[in-house]
Design an enzyme around this catalytic site. Sequence first.
Site, PDB file in Angstrom:
ATOM      1  N   THR A 182     -34.922  28.687 -94.333  1.00 24.54           N
ATOM      2  CA  THR A 182     -35.900  29.972 -94.971  1.00 24.54           C
ATOM      3  C   THR A 182     -35.162  31.407 -94.765  1.00 24.54           C
ATOM      4  O   THR A 182     -35.412  32.994 -95.603  1.00 24.54           O
ATOM      5  CB  THR A 182     -36.833  30.589 -93.776  1.00 24.54           C
ATOM      6  OG1 THR A 182     -37.942  28.567 -94.050  1.00 24.54           O
ATOM      7  CG2 THR A 182     -38.059  31.431 -94.719  1.00 24.54           C
TER       8      THR A 182
ATOM      9  N   TYR B 115     -47.162  25.223-101.027  1.00 22.70           N
ATOM     10  CA  TYR B 115     -48.320  26.144-102.039  1.00 22.70           C
ATOM     11  C   TYR B 115     -49.244  24.730-101.775  1.00 22.70           C
ATOM     12  O   TYR B 115     -50.172  25.167-102.562  1.00 22.70           O
ATOM     13  CB  TYR B 115     -47.734  25.858-102.516  1.00 22.70           C
ATOM     14  CG  TYR B 115     -48.669  26.928-104.361  1.00 22.70           C
ATOM     15  CD1 TYR B 115     -48.993  28.500-103.574  1.00 22.70           C
ATOM     16  CD2 TYR B 115     -48.926  25.984-105.247  1.00 22.70           C
ATOM     17  CE1 TYR B 115     -50.279  28.953-104.964  1.00 22.70           C
ATOM     18  CE2 TYR B 115     -49.633  26.470-106.016  1.00 22.70           C
ATOM     19  CZ  TYR B 115     -50.689  28.068-106.247  1.00 22.70           C
ATOM     20  OH  TYR B 115     -51.106  28.047-106.708  1.00 22.70           O
TER      21      TYR B 115
ATOM     22  N   TYR C 115     -39.607  19.918 -90.444  1.00 23.31           N
ATOM     23  CA  TYR C 115     -39.756  21.569 -90.184  1.00 23.31           C
ATOM     24  C   TYR C 115     -41.399  21.909 -90.408  1.00 23.31           C
ATOM     25  O   TYR C 115     -41.728  22.074 -91.879  1.00 23.31           O
ATOM     26  CB  TYR C 115     -39.139  22.605 -91.228  1.00 23.31           C
ATOM     27  CG  TYR C 115     -38.605  24.025 -91.262  1.00 23.31           C
ATOM     28  CD1 TYR C 115     -39.449  24.318 -90.214  1.00 23.31           C
ATOM     29  CD2 TYR C 115     -37.941  24.970 -92.162  1.00 23.31           C
ATOM     30  CE1 TYR C 115     -39.537  25.940 -89.879  1.00 23.31           C
ATOM     31  CE2 TYR C 115     -38.140  26.236 -92.243  1.00 23.31           C
ATOM     32  CZ  TYR C 115     -38.704  27.099 -90.980  1.00 23.31           C
ATOM     33  OH  TYR C 115     -39.202  28.323 -90.740  1.00 23.31           O
TER      34      TYR C 115
ATOM     35  N   ARG D 146     -45.734  30.030 -92.626  1.00 20.45           N
ATOM     36  CA  ARG D 146     -45.579  29.879 -94.255  1.00 20.45           C
ATOM     37  C   ARG D 146     -46.069  29.074 -95.338  1.00 20.45           C
ATOM     38  O   ARG D 146     -45.721  29.431 -96.697  1.00 20.45           O
ATOM     39  CB  ARG D 146     -44.166  29.905 -94.181  1.00 20.45           C
ATOM     40  CG  ARG D 146     -43.224  31.622 -93.302  1.00 20.45           C
ATOM     41  CD  ARG D 146     -42.003  31.231 -93.554  1.00 20.45           C
ATOM     42  NE  ARG D 146     -41.355  32.144 -93.010  1.00 20.45           N
ATOM     43  CZ  ARG D 146     -40.864  33.378 -93.758  1.00 20.45           C
ATOM     44  NH1 ARG D 146     -41.248  33.560 -94.805  1.00 20.45           N
ATOM     45  NH2 ARG D 146     -39.918  33.929 -93.254  1.00 20.45           N
TER      46      ARG D 146
ATOM     47  N   LYS E 280     -37.950  20.459 -86.298  1.00 18.25           N
ATOM     48  CA  LYS E 280     -37.810  21.996 -85.915  1.00 18.25           C
ATOM     49  C   LYS E 280     -39.769  22.689 -85.942  1.00 18.25           C
ATOM     50  O   LYS E 280     -40.219  22.257 -87.263  1.00 18.25           O
ATOM     51  CB  LYS E 280     -37.370  22.683 -86.755  1.00 18.25           C
ATOM     52  CG  LYS E 280     -37.577  24.645 -86.759  1.00 18.25           C
ATOM     53  CD  LYS E 280     -36.404  25.332 -88.003  1.00 18.25           C
ATOM     54  CE  LYS E 280     -37.096  26.770 -87.589  1.00 18.25           C
ATOM     55  NZ  LYS E 280     -35.975  27.905 -89.276  1.00 18.25           N
TER      56      LYS E 280
ATOM     57  N   ILE F 225     -34.048  26.753 -83.333  1.00 14.20           N
ATOM     58  CA  ILE F 225     -32.606  26.745 -84.953  1.00 14.20           C
ATOM     59  C   ILE F 225     -33.093  28.156 -84.754  1.00 14.20           C
ATOM     60  O   ILE F 225     -34.141  28.665 -85.077  1.00 14.20           O
ATOM     61  CB  ILE F 225     -33.928  26.325 -86.023  1.00 14.20           C
ATOM     62  CG1 ILE F 225     -32.857  24.841 -86.192  1.00 14.20           C
ATOM     63  CG2 ILE F 225     -33.251  26.500 -87.268  1.00 14.20           C
ATOM     64  CD1 ILE F 225     -33.530  23.913 -86.763  1.00 14.20           C
TER      65      ILE F 225
END
Length: 298
Positions: free
Chosen positions: A47, A110, A136, A141, A164, A210
Site C-alpha cells: 500500500t 471493493y 494482509y 482500506r 500482517k 511492517i
Amino acid sequence: MTAPLFKGVITALITPLRDGKVDEAAFDRLLERQIAAGVEGVVAMGTTGESASLTTAERLAVIERCVSVAAGRVRVLAGAGAAATDKVIDLVRHAKTVGADGALIVTPYYNRPSQAGLQAHFEAVAEAVQLPIVLYNVPGRTGCDLSNETTAALAAHPNIVGIKDATADMARVSWMHANIPGAADGRFALISGDDSSFLGYVAHGGVGVISVTSNVAPEAMVALQKALTAGDLASARSWQDRLISLHKALFLDNSPSPAKYALAKLGLCTEEIRLPLVVTRDEVKPILDAAMVAAGAH
C-alpha cells in the site's frame, strides 16, 4: 521453536517518483539506507508503495529491482494484492520468478467477499504458486475483514506463513497467538501493520512490524524492535515515546504523502505522488517536522 521466516522491522517501502516515472536512483538510495539501518526485510509494492496507482508494468519492475538491489541482504516481500484471484496468482508467479522471498497479499478489495470466499481465494493462490504467503488484513482500506477463524484455517496451509494485521486490536493478536497452531512456536508469524501499537502487539505475541515509520526513522524502529526482543520494556517504552508523534503524523494525510514529504526533507527523493493522491497539506508539514526531530530523523 522455529524462527519465523518474516520478523523484526520490515519496511513498507515508498516508491519514489520523478516527472511521472519511478525514480530508480532514489529507490536504490532508499533501499540501501534501510539495509544499513539493520531492518530485516522490506515490502516492495505494498500500500505504501502506491501499488493501487502504479501500472502493472511499473509494479513488476519495482519488485524485480528491489530483489536485485537487496541481493539477499534482507528478505523481500512482494506486494501482490488485487481484487481478482487470477491476477493475484499472476503477481505471485512473477514474484517467485524474480526471486522474492515471499508475497504479501491483501484481502480482495471493493468486491467484499464472504469468509468462505476469502478462504477459497487465499487457498487458490497458495496452491497455484509455491512461494511463502503473508496474509494482509486491513479492513479500513479493503471493506472486508479476515476473521480470526478464517486466519486460523488458512494458517494450516504450508505456504501461508503469517499475517500482517493492521487492525490494532490487541485482543485479536492474543486470540491468534493462543489458538492458531504455529503462532506460538514461530511457524506462523503475527506481524503488526500498525506502527503506533507495535509495542503492544509484540507484548501480545507478535514477532515484528511492517512499518511505514521505518521509511523515515529506520534506526529508531530497529532500536525499538531490539529492545522488545531483549525484553527491555523500559528501553522499548523510551523509543516508543520518541517515535509516537511520528507514527501519528505519518497518517495525518493520505499515506504515503506524509512519508514522501519527510523523505524529501531528508533529501532522499521528491514529494511527487501519483493521482488520485496529492502531496501533503501545508498545515501538516510543521507537525511532521517536529515529529521527525523528536524521533531523531532530521
